[in-house]
Design a protein around this motif. Structure first.
Motif, PDB file in Angstrom:
ATOM      1  N   VAL A 159       0.854  -1.191   0.000  1.00  0.00           N
ATOM      2  CA  VAL A 159       0.000   0.000   0.000  1.00  0.00           C
ATOM      3  C   VAL A 159       0.889   1.240   0.000  1.00  0.00           C
ATOM      4  CG1 VAL A 159      -1.937  -1.083   1.237  1.00  0.00           C
ATOM      5  CG2 VAL A 159      -0.141   0.102   2.539  1.00  0.00           C
ATOM      6  N   ILE A 160       0.292   2.330  -0.427  1.00  0.00           N
ATOM      7  CA  ILE A 160       0.908   3.639  -0.244  1.00  0.00           C
ATOM      8  C   ILE A 160       0.006   4.406   0.707  1.00  0.00           C
ATOM      9  CG2 ILE A 160       1.579   5.810  -1.328  1.00  0.00           C
ATOM     10  CD1 ILE A 160       2.156   4.265  -3.862  1.00  0.00           C
ATOM     11  N   ALA A 161       0.579   4.900   1.778  1.00  0.00           N
ATOM     12  CA  ALA A 161      -0.177   5.668   2.770  1.00  0.00           C
ATOM     13  C   ALA A 161       0.318   7.104   2.767  1.00  0.00           C
ATOM     14  CB  ALA A 161      -0.018   5.053   4.154  1.00  0.00           C
ATOM     15  N   GLY A 162      -0.620   8.024   2.742  1.00  0.00           N
ATOM     16  CA  GLY A 162      -0.275   9.432   2.800  1.00  0.00           C
ATOM     17  C   GLY A 162      -1.117  10.130   3.851  1.00  0.00           C
ATOM     18  N   CYS A 163      -0.589  11.195   4.412  1.00  0.00           N
ATOM     19  CA  CYS A 163      -1.348  11.920   5.432  1.00  0.00           C
ATOM     20  C   CYS A 163      -0.880  13.357   5.532  1.00  0.00           C
ATOM     21  CB  CYS A 163      -1.217  11.244   6.801  1.00  0.00           C
ATOM     22  SG  CYS A 163       0.421  11.431   7.553  1.00  0.00           S
ATOM     23  N   THR A 164      -1.788  14.195   5.991  1.00  0.00           N
ATOM     24  CA  THR A 164      -1.389  15.509   6.478  1.00  0.00           C
ATOM     25  C   THR A 164      -1.072  15.345   7.954  1.00  0.00           C
ATOM     26  OG1 THR A 164      -3.689  16.089   7.017  1.00  0.00           O
ATOM     27  CG2 THR A 164      -2.887  16.683   4.824  1.00  0.00           C
ATOM     28  N   GLN A 177      -3.757   3.713  -0.091  1.00  0.00           N
ATOM     29  CA  GLN A 177      -4.034   3.239  -1.450  1.00  0.00           C
ATOM     30  C   GLN A 177      -3.447   1.846  -1.651  1.00  0.00           C
ATOM     31  OE1 GLN A 177      -5.615   4.951  -4.293  1.00  0.00           O
ATOM     32  NE2 GLN A 177      -5.590   2.790  -4.861  1.00  0.00           N
ATOM     33  N   LEU A 178      -4.314   0.884  -1.941  1.00  0.00           N
ATOM     34  CA  LEU A 178      -3.886  -0.488  -2.192  1.00  0.00           C
ATOM     35  C   LEU A 178      -3.213  -0.594  -3.556  1.00  0.00           C
ATOM     36  CD1 LEU A 178      -4.089  -3.558  -1.352  1.00  0.00           C
ATOM     37  CD2 LEU A 178      -6.248  -3.581  -2.629  1.00  0.00           C
ATOM     38  N   THR A 190       7.069   1.160  -5.637  1.00  0.00           N
ATOM     39  CA  THR A 190       8.293   1.735  -6.159  1.00  0.00           C
ATOM     40  C   THR A 190       8.255   3.256  -6.022  1.00  0.00           C
ATOM     41  OG1 THR A 190       7.385   1.985  -8.383  1.00  0.00           O
ATOM     42  CG2 THR A 190       8.411  -0.140  -7.841  1.00  0.00           C
ATOM     43  N   ARG A 191       9.371   3.889  -6.271  1.00  0.00           N
ATOM     44  CA  ARG A 191       9.418   5.347  -6.257  1.00  0.00           C
ATOM     45  C   ARG A 191       8.492   5.930  -7.315  1.00  0.00           C
ATOM     46  NH1 ARG A 191      13.660   7.555  -3.261  1.00  0.00           N
ATOM     47  NH2 ARG A 191      15.152   6.022  -2.470  1.00  0.00           N
ATOM     48  N   HIS A 192       8.393   5.239  -8.448  1.00  0.00           N
ATOM     49  CA  HIS A 192       7.499   5.697  -9.509  1.00  0.00           C
ATOM     50  C   HIS A 192       6.045   5.680  -9.039  1.00  0.00           C
ATOM     51  CE1 HIS A 192       6.060   6.446 -13.555  1.00  0.00           C
ATOM     52  NE2 HIS A 192       5.319   5.353 -13.515  1.00  0.00           N
ATOM     53  N   GLU A 193       5.671   4.642  -8.308  1.00  0.00           N
ATOM     54  CA  GLU A 193       4.301   4.540  -7.790  1.00  0.00           C
ATOM     55  C   GLU A 193       4.051   5.566  -6.695  1.00  0.00           C
ATOM     56  OE1 GLU A 193       3.460  -0.202  -8.664  1.00  0.00           O
ATOM     57  OE2 GLU A 193       4.701   0.401  -6.964  1.00  0.00           O
ATOM     58  N   LEU A 194       5.066   5.850  -5.888  1.00  0.00           N
ATOM     59  CA  LEU A 194       4.936   6.909  -4.894  1.00  0.00           C
ATOM     60  C   LEU A 194       4.704   8.259  -5.574  1.00  0.00           C
ATOM     61  CD1 LEU A 194       7.748   6.031  -2.318  1.00  0.00           C
ATOM     62  CD2 LEU A 194       5.309   6.114  -1.841  1.00  0.00           C
ATOM     63  N   THR A 195       5.425   8.504  -6.653  1.00  0.00           N
ATOM     64  CA  THR A 195       5.256   9.753  -7.393  1.00  0.00           C
ATOM     65  C   THR A 195       3.856   9.844  -7.986  1.00  0.00           C
ATOM     66  OG1 THR A 195       7.617   9.838  -7.933  1.00  0.00           O
ATOM     67  CG2 THR A 195       6.133  11.135  -9.318  1.00  0.00           C
ATOM     68  N   ALA A 196       3.349   8.715  -8.513  1.00  0.00           N
ATOM     69  CA  ALA A 196       2.000   8.704  -9.074  1.00  0.00           C
ATOM     70  C   ALA A 196       0.955   9.001  -8.011  1.00  0.00           C
ATOM     71  CB  ALA A 196       1.725   7.349  -9.728  1.00  0.00           C
ATOM     72  N   PHE A 197       1.134   8.444  -6.816  1.00  0.00           N
ATOM     73  CA  PHE A 197       0.214   8.710  -5.704  1.00  0.00           C
ATOM     74  C   PHE A 197       0.212  10.199  -5.359  1.00  0.00           C
ATOM     75  CE2 PHE A 197      -0.557   9.431  -1.203  1.00  0.00           C
ATOM     76  CZ  PHE A 197      -1.697   8.685  -0.951  1.00  0.00           C
ATOM     77  N   SER A 292      -8.390  -1.428  -7.672  1.00  0.00           N
ATOM     78  CA  SER A 292      -7.722  -0.222  -8.128  1.00  0.00           C
ATOM     79  C   SER A 292      -6.623  -0.565  -9.126  1.00  0.00           C
ATOM     80  CB  SER A 292      -7.112   0.536  -6.942  1.00  0.00           C
ATOM     81  OG  SER A 292      -8.097   0.854  -6.002  1.00  0.00           O
ATOM     82  N   ARG A 293      -6.525   0.227 -10.164  1.00  0.00           N
ATOM     83  CA  ARG A 293      -5.462   0.018 -11.130  1.00  0.00           C
ATOM     84  C   ARG A 293      -4.113   0.288 -10.474  1.00  0.00           C
ATOM     85  NH1 ARG A 293      -6.065   3.848 -15.894  1.00  0.00           N
ATOM     86  NH2 ARG A 293      -6.899   5.218 -14.287  1.00  0.00           N
TER      87      ARG A 293
END
Length: 299
Positions: A159-164, A177-178, A190-197, A292-293
Motif C-alpha cells: 500500500v501507499i499511505a499518505g497523510c497531512t 491506497q492499495l 516503487t518510487r514511480h508509484e509513490l510519485t504517481a500517488f 484499483s489500477r
C-alpha cells in the motif's frame, strides 16, 4: 466475529420517525430550497400521496424526490433502517453485513448491499479529497503481524499511505491506497508509484511533501495508522481479499477522520451528507471485480 463490544446503537433521537428521516434528506438535498434538476426553477408543488414525497417543478413539470441522485435512490427499505445502518457503520470498528442483517432485520444480501453502497459514497468522497500542507507518504505493507515478520505472509498487500500532519507531527487526514498486483510482505511500492500517488492525491503547489520509500525508514506515526487499520478491519471482517479491500480501507480512513469531529451527531451528519451527495451505484457494477489500477498505470 463482528463488533467486539456487542453494543447495538440506537438511532439518534432526532430520527425516530420516517418523516424525520425524509425531512433531513430534503434539507440536505436542497439546503437553500427546491431546485429543479432539469431546468433549475425554484418553485414546485409537493405530491404527498406516495410513500416517498414527489416534487413537481412549477415550470417544466418534472417530478423528482429527495432520494434521486443519492445512495438511497430506488430503495424499498424504510429510511429508518438506512439511518440506523449509518449509525452502526460508525461504530469504532464498523459492522459486518452478517451483524447488520440481524440488528436491523433485513436479509444478508440487503445488508451487504447497504454497506457497500455506503462504502461507495465514502470512496467517491475520498477520491475528491486532496492532501495539502505538511504531507508524509509511506511505501508500506498492509496485513501482516510485525511480531511474526520473519515468516512468509503471502496475504499481505503493498500500500501507499499518505497523510497531512498536525503541528505535533500526528497524522490527520489519511489516505491508504492499495496496490493490488503486489501481494506478499516483500513487495512494496516503487518510487514511480509513490510519485504517481503524490500526483493524484496531493496538491503539490501548496504542500511540503516528504516521501519514505524504504521499509526501514518509514514515517512511524503513519505506519502506526496502517497497522491500526489492519487490526480494526480484521477484528470485524476477519479476512478481506483484494476485490473489495480498497473500499474497506477507505471506510477505515473516513471513520478515523470523522472521529476527529468528536460529537456523534456531527459524525452522523457528515456521513449522511456524503450519502446524499453521491449517486447510487447499480448492484451489477458493485459486484464487478474492479480493484484499483496499479498506480504506475495512472501516471
Amino acid at each position: 466475529m463482528e463488533v467486539n463490544t456487542g453494543i447495538i446503537v440506537q438511532p439518534l433521537h432526532r430520527y425516530n420517525r420516517e418523516q424525520d428521516c425524509m425531512e433531513a434528506l430534503i434539507a440536505m438535498k436542497w439546503p437553500n430550497g427546491f431546485v429543479c434538476p432539469r431546468c433549475a426553477y425554484t418553485r414546485c408543488s409537493q405530491l404527498t400521496s406516495r410513500r416517498i414525497p414527489l416534487f413537481e417543478c412549477g415550470k417544466c413539470a418534472h417530478q423528482t424526490s429527495a432520494l434521486v441522485g443519492t445512495i438511497f435512490e430506488g430503495t424499498r427499505l424504510p429510511l429508518l433502517k438506512w439511518f440506523h445502518a449509518l449509525e452502526l457503520f460508525l461504530l469504532p470498528d464498523g459492522i459486518s453485513a452478517m451483524r447488520l442483517h440481524r440488528v436491523i432485520r433485513v436479509t444478508y444480501k440487503t445488508a451487504w448491499l447497504m454497506l457497500h453502497k455506503i462504502r461507495h459514497a465514502v470512496g467517491e468522497f475520498d477520491a475528491r479529497e486532496i492532501l495539502s500542507g505538511d504531507v508524509k507518504v509511506n511505501s508500506d505493507t498492509y496485513g501482516y503481524d510485525p511480531s511474526r515478520c520473519k515468516l512468509s505472509q503471502p496475504h499481505a498487500s503493498a500500500v501507499i499511505a499518505g497523510c497531512t500532519v498536525t503541528e505535533s507531527g500526528e497524522p490527520e487526514q489519511v489516505k491508504i491506497q492499495l496496490i493490488p498486483h503486489k501481494r506478499g510482505r516483500e513487495n512494496r511500492a516503487t518510487r514511480h508509484e509513490l510519485t504517481a500517488f503524490i500526483n493524484d492525491h496531493v496538491d503539490a503547489r501548496i504542500s511540503e511533501v516528504h516521501s519514505f520509500p524504504l521499509a526501514f525508514q518509514l514515517y512511524s506515526p503513519l505506519r502506526k495508522v496502517v497497522r491500526e487499520a489492519w487490526v480494526s478491519l480484521k477484528s470485524t471482517y476477519i479476512a478481506l481479499g483484494p476485490k473489495h479491500l480498497q473500499a474497506y480501507l477507505n471506510e477505515y480512513t473516513l471513520r478515523r477522520r470523522l472521529y476527529l469531529l468528536g460529537a456523534r451527531e456531527a459524525m452522523h451528519e457528515k456521513l449522511l451528507c456524503l450519502c446524499v451527495a453521491i449517486p447510487a451505484i447499480p448492484y451489477s457494477q458493485l459486484i464487478m471485480h474492479h480493484p484499483s489500477r496499479p498506480l504506475s498505470a495512472v501516471a
